[in-house]
Design a protein around this motif. Structure first.
Motif, PDB file in Angstrom:
ATOM      1  N   SER A 296       0.865  -1.185   0.000  1.00 37.95           N
ATOM      2  CA  SER A 296       0.000   0.000   0.000  1.00 37.95           C
ATOM      3  C   SER A 296       0.893   1.224   0.000  1.00 37.95           C
ATOM      4  N   VAL A 297       0.601   2.206  -0.827  1.00 40.35           N
ATOM      5  CA  VAL A 297       1.463   3.394  -0.915  1.00 40.35           C
ATOM      6  C   VAL A 297       0.783   4.563  -0.202  1.00 40.35           C
ATOM      7  N   LEU A 298       1.476   5.130   0.770  1.00 39.02           N
ATOM      8  CA  LEU A 298       0.920   6.305   1.445  1.00 39.02           C
ATOM      9  C   LEU A 298       0.831   7.466   0.448  1.00 39.02           C
ATOM     10  N   PRO A 299      -0.250   8.222   0.455  1.00 37.87           N
ATOM     11  CA  PRO A 299      -0.401   9.301  -0.534  1.00 37.87           C
ATOM     12  C   PRO A 299       0.692  10.355  -0.420  1.00 37.87           C
ATOM     13  N   THR A 300       1.241  10.528   0.782  1.00 38.27           N
ATOM     14  CA  THR A 300       2.283  11.541   0.992  1.00 38.27           C
ATOM     15  C   THR A 300       3.564  11.200   0.237  1.00 38.27           C
ATOM     16  N   PHE A 301       3.693   9.946  -0.211  1.00 35.87           N
ATOM     17  CA  PHE A 301       4.859   9.596  -1.048  1.00 35.87           C
ATOM     18  C   PHE A 301       4.863  10.448  -2.315  1.00 35.87           C
ATOM     19  N   GLY A 302       3.660  10.811  -2.785  1.00 33.66           N
ATOM     20  CA  GLY A 302       3.567  11.632  -4.000  1.00 33.66           C
ATOM     21  C   GLY A 302       4.353  12.935  -3.897  1.00 33.66           C
ATOM     22  N   VAL A 303       4.434  13.491  -2.696  1.00 33.24           N
ATOM     23  CA  VAL A 303       5.148  14.765  -2.527  1.00 33.24           C
ATOM     24  C   VAL A 303       6.652  14.578  -2.736  1.00 33.24           C
ATOM     25  N   VAL A 304       7.170  13.443  -2.284  1.00 31.28           N
ATOM     26  CA  VAL A 304       8.634  13.257  -2.327  1.00 31.28           C
ATOM     27  C   VAL A 304       9.105  12.525  -3.584  1.00 31.28           C
ATOM     28  N   ALA A 305       8.189  11.843  -4.265  1.00 32.17           N
ATOM     29  CA  ALA A 305       8.594  11.010  -5.414  1.00 32.17           C
ATOM     30  C   ALA A 305       9.405  11.783  -6.464  1.00 32.17           C
ATOM     31  N   PRO A 306       9.034  13.029  -6.811  1.00 31.85           N
ATOM     32  CA  PRO A 306       9.763  13.705  -7.909  1.00 31.85           C
ATOM     33  C   PRO A 306      11.246  13.906  -7.626  1.00 31.85           C
ATOM     34  N   ARG A 307      11.625  14.095  -6.370  1.00 31.45           N
ATOM     35  CA  ARG A 307      13.044  14.368  -6.068  1.00 31.45           C
ATOM     36  C   ARG A 307      13.636  13.291  -5.180  1.00 31.45           C
ATOM     37  N   PHE A 308      13.061  12.093  -5.238  1.00 35.82           N
ATOM     38  CA  PHE A 308      13.469  11.027  -4.319  1.00 35.82           C
ATOM     39  C   PHE A 308      14.941  10.658  -4.456  1.00 35.82           C
ATOM     40  N   HIS A 309      15.488  10.811  -5.665  1.00 33.12           N
ATOM     41  CA  HIS A 309      16.878  10.365  -5.884  1.00 33.12           C
ATOM     42  C   HIS A 309      17.893  11.497  -5.780  1.00 33.12           C
ATOM     43  N   GLU A 310      17.450  12.684  -5.345  1.00 34.06           N
ATOM     44  CA  GLU A 310      18.377  13.812  -5.154  1.00 34.06           C
ATOM     45  C   GLU A 310      19.371  13.485  -4.042  1.00 34.06           C
ATOM     46  N   THR A 311      20.615  13.876  -4.255  1.00 28.72           N
ATOM     47  CA  THR A 311      21.607  13.696  -3.190  1.00 28.72           C
ATOM     48  C   THR A 311      22.273  15.016  -2.799  1.00 28.72           C
ATOM     49  N   ALA A 312      21.943  16.101  -3.510  1.00 27.23           N
ATOM     50  CA  ALA A 312      22.494  17.415  -3.160  1.00 27.23           C
ATOM     51  C   ALA A 312      21.480  18.169  -2.295  1.00 27.23           C
ATOM     52  N   PRO A 313      21.942  19.071  -1.430  1.00 22.95           N
ATOM     53  CA  PRO A 313      20.989  19.887  -0.662  1.00 22.95           C
ATOM     54  C   PRO A 313      20.090  20.672  -1.611  1.00 22.95           C
ATOM     55  N   PRO A 314      18.825  20.947  -1.222  1.00 27.74           N
ATOM     56  CA  PRO A 314      17.948  21.716  -2.116  1.00 27.74           C
ATOM     57  C   PRO A 314      18.482  23.133  -2.316  1.00 27.74           C
ATOM     58  N   ALA A 315      18.311  23.650  -3.527  1.00 27.13           N
ATOM     59  CA  ALA A 315      18.704  25.036  -3.803  1.00 27.13           C
ATOM     60  C   ALA A 315      17.426  25.863  -3.872  1.00 27.13           C
ATOM     61  N   VAL A 316      17.398  26.961  -3.141  1.00 31.13           N
ATOM     62  CA  VAL A 316      16.201  27.801  -3.158  1.00 31.13           C
ATOM     63  C   VAL A 316      16.431  28.905  -4.179  1.00 31.13           C
ATOM     64  N   SER A 317      16.437  28.487  -5.424  1.00 31.23           N
ATOM     65  CA  SER A 317      16.781  29.377  -6.521  1.00 31.23           C
ATOM     66  C   SER A 317      15.806  29.138  -7.671  1.00 31.23           C
ATOM     67  N   PHE A 318      14.915  30.107  -7.855  1.00 29.75           N
ATOM     68  CA  PHE A 318      13.887  30.054  -8.898  1.00 29.75           C
ATOM     69  C   PHE A 318      13.897  31.395  -9.609  1.00 29.75           C
ATOM     70  N   PRO A 319      13.151  31.533 -10.708  1.00 29.86           N
ATOM     71  CA  PRO A 319      13.064  32.857 -11.321  1.00 29.86           C
ATOM     72  C   PRO A 319      12.603  33.887 -10.277  1.00 29.86           C
ATOM     73  N   GLY A 320      13.386  34.949 -10.103  1.00 34.49           N
ATOM     74  CA  GLY A 320      13.021  36.010  -9.163  1.00 34.49           C
ATOM     75  C   GLY A 320      13.256  35.681  -7.696  1.00 34.49           C
ATOM     76  N   ILE A 321      13.864  34.528  -7.410  1.00 34.85           N
ATOM     77  CA  ILE A 321      14.069  34.120  -6.009  1.00 34.85           C
ATOM     78  C   ILE A 321      15.433  33.472  -5.850  1.00 34.85           C
ATOM     79  N   ASP A 322      16.193  33.964  -4.878  1.00 34.30           N
ATOM     80  CA  ASP A 322      17.490  33.360  -4.591  1.00 34.30           C
ATOM     81  C   ASP A 322      17.748  33.562  -3.098  1.00 34.30           C
ATOM     82  N   ILE A 323      17.523  32.517  -2.322  1.00 30.20           N
ATOM     83  CA  ILE A 323      17.535  32.654  -0.860  1.00 30.20           C
ATOM     84  C   ILE A 323      18.500  31.642  -0.246  1.00 30.20           C
TER      85      ILE A 323
END
Ligand SMILES: CCCCCCC[C@@H](O)CC(=O)SCCNC(=O)CCNC(=O)[C@H](O)C(C)(C)COP(=O)(O)OP(=O)(O)OC[C@H]1O[C@@H](n2cnc3c(N)ncnc32)[C@H](O)[C@@H]1OP(=O)(O)O
Length: 276
Positions: A46-73
């Motif tokens: 059974s798959v918990l629905p909250t897995f959906g939130v993490v699935a897209p970046r599940f294989h990331e190994t670098a810290p998240p970058a808070v850098s988007f158009p118009g945003i750099d924090i």
């Protein structure tokens, strides 16, 4: 300028194609502390629905970058503010999908900026998988003259809760949860945590989110497939090893809940909707 709302609001982020396997799901469930066979064994998984939130970046190994158009924090200023997912059917144990994300709002809370994103995930055959809405709370980045935005408060019913669920977390919970794609040093490195204003590393907001969703499913529902949506605000930090106490009020298919660690609220304005 770290935040330029004129550029940020409405910006589309690059599409992200991602895939996941049952091994990822099993690891995710283990990182939430699951021991039940339906979560930790591939037969009848059974798959918990909250897995959906993490699935897209599940294989990331670098810290998240808070850098988007118009945003750099600076990552040390950022806390996960809110999270919501609506699943358009049970999440399969493996698959491939495309994630499309847009920055919908940048609110000016004075002491902080709140940056809101919405994403949709669609599988390779065009089936809508889930929609998410989330925000980050960027401390010290407010005061740019923007709108304050909504408070999004959810009223608690004026009666005793229908259920109270105690869920222990493990001292090593954040080290396990880092393996699910969020290597933010805030959750492991004491020096980084101090720089961010905490005496010790704190637990990932999404770990608390998953732990609480699982606890509610296990205590009150027939299974994770019953969940349609789950949203919550991260109202206070959790330290790995603390026990979470979740109070739930059920009104038909709408469950309102609040979670605390000791005396501190940690999830607020939380609503889980089930199928009728
Ligand atoms: C690209 C990817 C980037 C990376 C993503 C994140 C990566 C992760 O690894 C990071 C994490 O997991 S961090 C851990 C999870 N989050 C937390 O622990 C935060 C806990 N919350 C807090 O500490 C406080 O609520 C706190 C500090 C958030 C707010 O407390 P206060 O400063 O006391 O604020 P308050 O006076 O209560 O409210 C001010 C205004 O802000 C709004 N607000 C409050 N909490 C919010 C929250 N959690 N999210 C969004 N908005 C929030 C309030 O509504 C208020 O606005 P208004 O007056 O207009 O209502």
């Amino acid at each position: 300028m770290p935040i330029d709302p004129d550029v940020a609001v409405g910006a589309e982020l690059p599409e992200l194609t991602f895939s996941w396997s049952s091994s990822d799901v099993l690891l995710y469930h283990l990182a939430l502390g699951a021991t039940e066979l339906r979560y930790v064994y591939e037969e009848g998984l059974s798959v918990l629905p909250t897995f959906g939130v993490v699935a897209p970046r599940f294989h990331e190994t670098a810290p998240p970058a808070v850098s988007f158009p118009g945003i750099d924090i600076d990552l040390a200023k950022v806390l996960h503010g809110t999270q919501e997912i609506t699943v358009h059917g049970p999440i399969p144990a493996d698959g491939e999908a495309v994630l499309r994300t847009r920055i919908t709002d940048v609110w000016d809370k004075g002491k902080a900026a709140v940056v809101v994103q919405e994403s949709t995930a669609v599988t390779a055959d065009g089936t809508a998988l889930h929609t998410t809405r989330s925000s980050i709370f960027a401390r010290g980045e407010g005061g740019f003259g923007g709108e304050r935005g909504p408070s999004n408060r959810v009223e608690l019913p004026d009666r005793e809760p229908d259920a109270v669920i105690e869920t222990p977390t493990l001292p090593q919970q954040a080290y396990l949860y880092r393996l699910c794609g969020d290597r933010n040093p805030l959750h492991a490195d004491p020096e980084f945590a101090r720089r961010a204003g905490f005496d010790q590393p704190i637990l990932h907001g999404l770990c608390t989110y998953g732990v609480v969703c699982k606890a509610v499913v296990d205590a009150l529902l027939d299974g994770p497939e019953q969940v349609v949506s789950f949203g919550a605000k991260f109202a206070g930090v959790v330290f790995p090893g603390e026990t979470l106490r979740t109070r739930v009020w059920r009104d038909g298919s709408r469950l309102v809940l609040t979670t605390s660690a000791g005396d501190r609220p940690v999830l607020a304005d939380a609503v889980l909707v089930t199928q009728d």
